[in-house]
Design an enzyme around this catalytic site. Structure first.
Site, PDB file in Angstrom:
ATOM      1  N   GLU A 184      15.796  -2.477 100.539  1.00  0.00           N
ATOM      2  CA  GLU A 184      15.334  -2.859 101.953  1.00  0.00           C
ATOM      3  C   GLU A 184      15.219  -4.390 102.167  1.00  0.00           C
ATOM      4  OE1 GLU A 184      11.760  -0.486 102.195  1.00  0.00           O
ATOM      5  OE2 GLU A 184      12.840   1.377 101.721  1.00  0.00           O
ATOM      6  N   ASN A 235      20.324  -0.511  98.629  1.00  0.00           N
ATOM      7  CA  ASN A 235      19.815   0.803  99.411  1.00  0.00           C
ATOM      8  C   ASN A 235      18.951   0.238 100.410  1.00  0.00           C
ATOM      9  OD1 ASN A 235      19.325   3.668  99.146  1.00  0.00           O
ATOM     10  ND2 ASN A 235      17.277   3.195  98.475  1.00  0.00           N
ATOM     11  N   HIS A 270      16.444   8.805 106.468  1.00  0.00           N
ATOM     12  CA  HIS A 270      15.055   9.603 106.736  1.00  0.00           C
ATOM     13  C   HIS A 270      15.171   9.839 108.234  1.00  0.00           C
ATOM     14  CE1 HIS A 270      13.093   8.724 103.052  1.00  0.00           C
ATOM     15  NE2 HIS A 270      13.475   7.526 102.722  1.00  0.00           N
ATOM     16  N   GLU A 306      17.767   9.268 100.113  1.00  0.00           N
ATOM     17  CA  GLU A 306      16.581   9.623 100.226  1.00  0.00           C
ATOM     18  C   GLU A 306      16.340  10.622 101.544  1.00  0.00           C
ATOM     19  OE1 GLU A 306      13.796   6.432 100.521  1.00  0.00           O
ATOM     20  OE2 GLU A 306      14.978   5.236  99.084  1.00  0.00           O
ATOM     21  N   ASP A 341      15.447  13.130 104.049  1.00  0.00           N
ATOM     22  CA  ASP A 341      14.700  14.209 104.755  1.00  0.00           C
ATOM     23  C   ASP A 341      14.944  14.080 106.234  1.00  0.00           C
ATOM     24  OD1 ASP A 341      13.233  11.963 104.941  1.00  0.00           O
ATOM     25  OD2 ASP A 341      11.715  12.266 103.826  1.00  0.00           O
TER      26      ASP A 341
HETATM   27  O1  9MR Z   1       8.047   8.318  98.486  1.00  0.00           O
HETATM   28  C1  9MR Z   1       7.365   7.282  98.190  1.00  0.00           C
HETATM   29  C2  9MR Z   1       5.944   7.306  98.410  1.00  0.00           C
HETATM   30  O2  9MR Z   1       5.284   8.411  97.594  1.00  0.00           O
HETATM   31  C3  9MR Z   1       5.301   6.022  98.192  1.00  0.00           C
HETATM   32  O3  9MR Z   1       3.961   6.233  98.566  1.00  0.00           O
HETATM   33  C4  9MR Z   1       5.859   5.123  99.111  1.00  0.00           C
HETATM   34  C5  9MR Z   1       5.248   3.571  98.928  1.00  0.00           C
HETATM   35  O4  9MR Z   1       6.049   2.659  99.580  1.00  0.00           O
HETATM   36  O5  9MR Z   1       7.134   4.995  98.934  1.00  0.00           O
HETATM   37  C6  9MR Z   1       7.805   6.230  99.133  1.00  0.00           C
HETATM   38  O6  9MR Z   1       9.259   6.108  98.734  1.00  0.00           O
HETATM   39  C7  9MR Z   1       9.994   5.128  99.575  1.00  0.00           C
HETATM   40  C8  9MR Z   1      11.249   4.661  98.815  1.00  0.00           C
HETATM   41  O7  9MR Z   1      10.805   4.243  97.500  1.00  0.00           O
HETATM   42  C9  9MR Z   1      11.912   3.424  99.583  1.00  0.00           C
HETATM   43  N1  9MR Z   1      12.424   4.067 100.905  1.00  0.00           N
HETATM   44  C10 9MR Z   1      11.234   4.542 101.615  1.00  0.00           C
HETATM   45  C11 9MR Z   1      10.630   5.663 100.834  1.00  0.00           C
HETATM   46  C12 9MR Z   1       9.687   6.178 101.832  1.00  0.00           C
HETATM   47  O8  9MR Z   1       8.397   5.507 102.237  1.00  0.00           O
END
Ligand code: 9MR
Length: 471
Positions: free
Chosen positions: A178, A221, A257, A286, A288
């Site tokens: 990101e 990513n 997402h 990722e 969903d």
């Molecule tokens: O799913 C993850 C969640 O449990 C955490 O609280 C969150 C914190 O930033 O991160 C989520 O995972 C992220 C991933 O690492 C990177 N892309 C976005 C995902 C959703 O926020």
């Protein structure tokens, strides 16, 4: 349950091994395994006549992995672990490999929770995606306080220490996550790395990563890069430049997402393909999709088909297992409901992968005798009564899992006789009647059906209803 799908894993699937073959391997003793050459394994019977019945097996037959984001603190939950082990061939630690988890204070590493996930995956023959080495979020405070020179040292040390610890155990690493802004600018996102080290931090991170583990695939990513847009164009330009200059990059991750405000783009496949055409693998990292029912299922099917249509799309990871543990749980974006029932989206994914959804007797499908949640209840009402007889009705309700059939036993008074039964198939033993489902055995979790019967007799006292048994 029919176990199917015994094709050999293909190299580019990131170590994905069909579940049936993983089970087979686990069953072989070490001595036997030592005697088997790869050729002998390949000669074992193939289940070519059957389509696969799990996500991991079906994806493996397409030369791909199918993974899930996993949280260490859920692994002790029996149904969570059972669903993970049965369905998935790859895992991504959801939070346990992030910087704040692995190096909460400078130079002090805590690998135990991430190790727990890697150990579980290895025990199941699953591959692991590493997520993530350099990211502006979930970054401990000490990192952002460093000056440029110290930050460069700390970043390279973090990458090196973490990748060395997991050397040989990770098929792909999200090296940088990101790093680009949303919106139309195509600019880099402000972060301690960007602000202090400049654009070159991404290249430096990838070069350091290659030196630390030359066998892991190195990925960039990001999210909102799933279709052709200003942000994905900026990433594309960077990857093209890296490939042209020999900066080591092997893959691009598309988080995917999706929700009503950010739906699956119509040019999703074309976007994956243009990146693949640069000479990198692409991975859906990722996935969903918020929604429910057939609409959600259709979107999931489209995403899977897009990946399958791009030969360098090497695998798909969904961002969690049951909806209740999703980071967006209110949007019910995953493939399993809160009780680990397969959703329509699951069936759509399995079908798109070439598998067969809904085989009666498969775990999680109607009629799984091993499912601890397969249960039903029976409730009786007298629907009509007259002098010398009555009509009774029994309502059957499935428990928290779908069922494929039900059986209820009733005990009638000694002077009573059943003269007809509808919507059920009776058999008799003295004054006991056992009624089995006919066309109405398959019930979704929580759903109901009923059967009815007419009793003649001098007494109109209601029958005693025994337990309902699900199959
Ligand atoms: O799913 C993850 C969640 O449990 C955490 O609280 C969150 C914190 O930033 O991160 C989520 O995972 C992220 C991933 O690492 C990177 N892309 C976005 C995902 C959703 O926020």
């Amino acid at each position: 349950m029919i176990r199917k799908g015994t094709t050999e894993p293909r190299g580019r699937a990131g170590g994905a091994v069909p579940r049936a073959r993983r089970g087979l391997r686990a069953a072989l003793s070490a001595a036997t395994t030592a005697l088997l050459t790869a050729g002998a394994l390949a000669a074992l019977p193939q289940g070519a006549a059957h389509a696969a019945d799990t996500l991991g097996d079906a994806a493996a037959e397409k030369g791909r992995y199918f993974g899930a984001a996993v949280a260490a603190n859920h692994l002790g939950e029996a149904q969570y672990a059972a669903t993970l082990n049965r369905e998935f061939s790859s895992v991504t630690p959801e939070n346990e490999m992030k910087w704040d988890a692995l190096e909460p204070s400078r130079g002090s590493f805590s690998f135990s929770r991430a190790d727990q996930i890697v150990g579980h995956a290895k025990g199941q023959g699953m591959s692991v995606r590493g997520h993530t080495l350099v990211w502006h979020s979930q970054l401990p405070g000490w990192v952002s306080q460093l000056g440029a020179s110290d930050l460069r040292t700390a970043m390279n040390n973090h990458i090196t220490q973490v990748m060395t610890h997991y050397k040989g155990e990770i098929h792909s690493w999200d090296v940088v996550n990101e790093a680009f802004q949303d919106g139309g600018s195509g600019a880099r996102r402000s972060s301690p790395f960007q602000d202090k080290l400049g654009d070159g931090f991404i290249e430096e991170a990838f070069r350091t990563a290659r030196a630390a583990d030359s066998n892991a695939k190195l990925c960039y990513n990001d999210y909102n890069t799933d279709g052709v847009n200003a942000k994905s164009n900026a990433v594309y330009t960077m990857v093209r430049d890296f490939k042209a200059r020999g900066v080591p990059i092997d893959c691009v991750g598309f988080q995917s997402h999706f929700n009503p405000n950010s739906p699956v783009p119509s040019d999703y496949q074309a976007n994956l393909q243009r990146f693949a055409d640069l000479g990198v693998d692409v991975q859906i990292t990722e996935l969903d999709i918020e929604g429910s029912g057939q609409a959600q299922a259709a979107d999931y099917g489209n995403v899977v088909r897009a990946c399958l249509a791009v030969s360098r799309c090497t695998g798909i990871t969904v961002w969690g297992i049951p909806d209740k543990y999703s980071w967006r749980s209110s949007g019910t974006p995953l493939l399993f409901d809160d009780n680990y029932n397969k959703k329509p989206a699951y069936d759509a994914v399995l079908s798109a992968l070439g598998g067969t959804p809904g085989d009666p007797g498969d775990p999680g499908d109607p009629g799984d005798p091993g499912d601890p949640n397969a249960a039903c209840s029976a409730a009786y009402t007298t629907s009509e009564q007259w002098n010398g007889g009555y009509n009774g009705r029994v309502t059957i309700t499935a428990g928290s899992a779908p069922i494929a059939g039900w059986t209820v036993t009733l005990t009638l008074g000694s002077s009573q006789q059943v003269v007809s039964v509808w919507n059920g198939s009776p058999s008799y033993n003295g004054n006991m009647m056992t009624v089995r489902s006919t066309w109405n055995g398959s019930l979704a979790a929580g759903a109901s059906t009923s059967f009815g019967f007419t009793v003649n007799g001098s007494s109109s006292s209601p029958p005693q209803i025994g337990a309902c048994t699900a199959s």
